[in-house]
Design a protein around this motif. Structure first.
Motif, PDB file in Angstrom:
ATOM      1  N   HIS A 120       0.844  -1.197   0.000  1.00 44.67           N
ATOM      2  CA  HIS A 120       0.000   0.000   0.000  1.00 44.67           C
ATOM      3  C   HIS A 120       0.878   1.245   0.000  1.00 44.67           C
ATOM      4  O   HIS A 120       1.945   1.258   0.624  1.00 44.67           O
ATOM      5  CB  HIS A 120      -0.892   0.047   1.254  1.00 44.67           C
ATOM      6  CG  HIS A 120      -1.658  -1.198   1.515  1.00 44.67           C
ATOM      7  ND1 HIS A 120      -1.221  -2.174   2.376  1.00 44.67           N
ATOM      8  CD2 HIS A 120      -2.849  -1.633   1.027  1.00 44.67           C
ATOM      9  CE1 HIS A 120      -2.090  -3.167   2.413  1.00 44.67           C
ATOM     10  NE2 HIS A 120      -3.083  -2.867   1.602  1.00 44.67           N
ATOM     11  N   LYS A 330     -12.608  -4.947  -3.701  1.00 41.96           N
ATOM     12  CA  LYS A 330     -12.444  -3.525  -3.370  1.00 41.96           C
ATOM     13  C   LYS A 330     -13.679  -2.765  -3.824  1.00 41.96           C
ATOM     14  O   LYS A 330     -14.345  -3.149  -4.797  1.00 41.96           O
ATOM     15  CB  LYS A 330     -11.188  -2.946  -4.037  1.00 41.96           C
ATOM     16  CG  LYS A 330     -10.781  -1.576  -3.509  1.00 41.96           C
ATOM     17  CD  LYS A 330      -9.424  -1.157  -4.036  1.00 41.96           C
ATOM     18  CE  LYS A 330      -8.991   0.176  -3.444  1.00 41.96           C
ATOM     19  NZ  LYS A 330      -7.647   0.592  -3.896  1.00 41.96           N
ATOM     20  N   ASP A 389      -6.188  -3.863  -7.951  1.00 37.30           N
ATOM     21  CA  ASP A 389      -6.243  -2.606  -7.215  1.00 37.30           C
ATOM     22  C   ASP A 389      -6.687  -1.513  -8.177  1.00 37.30           C
ATOM     23  O   ASP A 389      -6.252  -1.492  -9.342  1.00 37.30           O
ATOM     24  CB  ASP A 389      -4.891  -2.254  -6.606  1.00 37.30           C
ATOM     25  CG  ASP A 389      -4.988  -1.079  -5.641  1.00 37.30           C
ATOM     26  OD1 ASP A 389      -6.030  -0.944  -4.979  1.00 37.30           O
ATOM     27  OD2 ASP A 389      -4.023  -0.293  -5.564  1.00 37.30           O
ATOM     28  N   ASP A 391      -8.537   2.805  -8.207  1.00 40.16           N
ATOM     29  CA  ASP A 391      -8.975   3.987  -7.477  1.00 40.16           C
ATOM     30  C   ASP A 391      -9.686   4.900  -8.468  1.00 40.16           C
ATOM     31  O   ASP A 391      -9.523   4.764  -9.690  1.00 40.16           O
ATOM     32  CB  ASP A 391      -7.795   4.706  -6.833  1.00 40.16           C
ATOM     33  CG  ASP A 391      -8.229   5.632  -5.701  1.00 40.16           C
ATOM     34  OD1 ASP A 391      -9.406   5.548  -5.282  1.00 40.16           O
ATOM     35  OD2 ASP A 391      -7.406   6.445  -5.242  1.00 40.16           O
ATOM     36  N   SER A 401      -6.827   1.558 -12.966  1.00 41.54           N
ATOM     37  CA  SER A 401      -6.720   0.177 -12.521  1.00 41.54           C
ATOM     38  C   SER A 401      -5.393  -0.408 -12.974  1.00 41.54           C
ATOM     39  O   SER A 401      -4.925  -0.137 -14.088  1.00 41.54           O
ATOM     40  CB  SER A 401      -7.880  -0.652 -13.079  1.00 41.54           C
ATOM     41  OG  SER A 401      -7.690  -2.034 -12.838  1.00 41.54           O
ATOM     42  N   SER A 434       0.000  -0.876  -6.141  1.00 45.57           N
ATOM     43  CA  SER A 434      -0.864   0.139  -5.538  1.00 45.57           C
ATOM     44  C   SER A 434      -1.086   1.296  -6.500  1.00 45.57           C
ATOM     45  O   SER A 434      -0.143   1.747  -7.170  1.00 45.57           O
ATOM     46  CB  SER A 434      -0.242   0.663  -4.240  1.00 45.57           C
ATOM     47  OG  SER A 434      -1.012   1.701  -3.670  1.00 45.57           O
TER      48      SER A 434
END
Length: 472
Positions: A120, A330, A389, A391, A401, A434
């Motif tokens: 992370h 997630k 992962d 965001d 991604s 991350s």
């Protein structure tokens, strides 16, 4: 062209001549009486004049050049002739922004290269402290790197790194509250135990130095009987508040300093209000693998069995609302009603205002009998890493991604389609662990525009807007 024959009318549809009949002799409804033929010829002449006028207008009309409608120039927007919705305008802006992404190596952590793998990466936008958590076999570590505030913008070097703790545990999550508190969840210790470690990160003083509060000389450990899998910080409020996903359901952690309270939330025992569908609450169906705050009062919890339930802190009520095609890995909030959910091979957006559908009593993902909720939007080109992962940036309307080709995929949150960018063309040497969007909040030393932190192995890159022709 057919010639005119006196006393006859040529019908272009039937391609034949017909005798023109006298009005008083023709039967009722006849198409070729003297008056009918007169009307047909008048209509035909009117139609021909209309065609001629249309061709003349098209030939003599001045048309705007196509380059004037280019979103980067924006001439039509400036003169007020372009009327588009806010979402479309944001998508045009994000496409322009993504086309100017440039890579900047932010920092490379010292302990990681040959031994540890970073899992992370976060940055405290209030203080600029860079946080990295990593693991090596059965050992985990959390390190911070303090920025140099003497420069115009935050810069990092290895002399400013500090290890917060290194433990023989599996580090399952790291989350950062806007209040400055960092929470790490440690699991699978030497005795099978787990613990939560909240800690306040220091802010720089007037001289730019970072000093730890004396009350944090000994890290706090909140031990739990259940396994810990994920955590998320509430985005608002004066007190730090975290949602925590465990092997036996959802918890919240609230407090400050050395005083913290861990509270378990009820698990949904019915499917969207249908009391006839009681769920099992054993470890396989109560394991919460992802949590996300839809608002300051509503928490979304995703389970390993693919179900997603909502918990309201005000009423204490809990109800299952969605069911994903795969185990939930997630979740990210778009707004209080829409949420993006990822699985091993699926990435979809849902709207909780739609009636629930596809819910099962005991869902079993990856089986042919498994059903799922109809999504609001599907990201069909999604090809994630083994441990996916992603965001999202609400400012840009983009989703980033990590792909299985060691690249970053950018998607539009409005259409679900991929957005071209130099970021998506760059291939990392190792797997991406991350991705984290940062807002351009205009802080003194931080990024002035939205940026994306990408971590691969030991290196943390910052992808940010740049109009310079520098190569990546």
């Amino acid at each position: 062209m057919n010639r005119e024959i006196p006393g006859f009318y040529y019908d272009p549809e039937k391609k034949k001549y017909f005798r023109i009949q006298a009005n008083h002799k023709a039967p009722s409804g006849s198409q070729y009486t003297k008056d009918s033929v007169k009307r047909k010829r008048a209509d035909h002449e009117k139609h021909q004049r209309k065609i001629h006028l249309t061709k003349r207008v098209a030939k003599e009309k001045i048309t705007r050049a196509t380059f004037l409608s280019h979103p980067l120039i924006g001439v039509q927007r400036e003169i007020g002739s372009q009327h588009v919705s806010t979402s479309i305008r944001q998508e045009q802006t994000s496409s322009i922004y993504a086309s100017q992404f440039r890579r900047n190596q932010l920092h490379q952590f010292e302990p990681w290269p040959d031994e540890y793998t970073i899992k992370h990466v976060l940055r405290n936008k209030r203080s600029g402290i860079l946080i990295a958590s990593g693991h090596r076999g059965g050992e985990s570590s959390v390190s911070v790197c303090f920025p140099d505030c003497d420069q115009d913008k935050w810069t990092y070097n290895r002399t400013m790194e500090r290890v917060l703790f290194k433990e023989p545990y599996r580090l399952s999550s790291v989350s950062l509250s806007h209040t400055g508190y960092l929470l790490a969840s440690m699991d699978s210790g030497p005795d099978g135990d787990s613990f939560l470690a909240p800690r306040m990160l220091p802010d720089p003083d007037e001289g730019g130095d970072y000093r730890w509060p004396t009350s944090f000389s000994h890290p706090i450990r909140l031990r739990t009987a259940s396994s810990l899998w994920c955590s998320s910080a509430c985005p608002v409020g004066d007190m730090p508040l975290f949602a925590i996903g465990t092997s036996d359901g959802l918890y919240t952690l609230e407090g400050f300093g050395s005083y913290w309270a861990l509270s378990k939330k009820p698990f949904p025992n019915d499917m969207a209000g249908n009391s006839s569908l009681h769920r099992r609450v054993d470890s396989s169906h109560a394991l919460v693998t992802s949590v996300e705050w839809l608002s300051s009062d509503v928490i979304a919890a995703g389970l390993r069995d693919s179900a997603i339930f909502l918990h309201d802190l005000r009423s204490g009520g809990t109800a299952t609302r969605l069911q994903h095609p795969h185990a939930v890995t997630k979740m990210r909030k778009v707004d209080p009603y829409r949420i993006v959910v990822s699985g091993i091979n699926s990435l979809q957006m849902y709207d909780i205002r739609f009636p629930p559908n596809g819910l099962q009593r005991n869902p079993k993902p990856n089986t042919k009998y498994h059903t799922s909720t109809k999504p609001y939007l599907t990201f069909s080109d999604y090809s994630p890493e083994v441990i996916p992962d992603f965001d999202i940036s609400l400012e840009l309307g983009l989703l980033a991604s990590a792909s299985d080709e060691r690249k970053i995929q950018l998607f539009s949150l409005r259409t679900g389609r991929q957005v071209p960018s130099p970021l998506s063309q760059y291939q990392y040497e190792s797997s991406i662990s991350s991705v984290c969007f940062e807002s351009g909040d205009g802080s003194l030393h931080g990024p002035q525009t939205p940026s994306l932190l990408v971590c691969a192995q030991a290196t943390v890159d910052e992808w940010i807007w740049s109009n310079s022709p520098k190569t990546i």
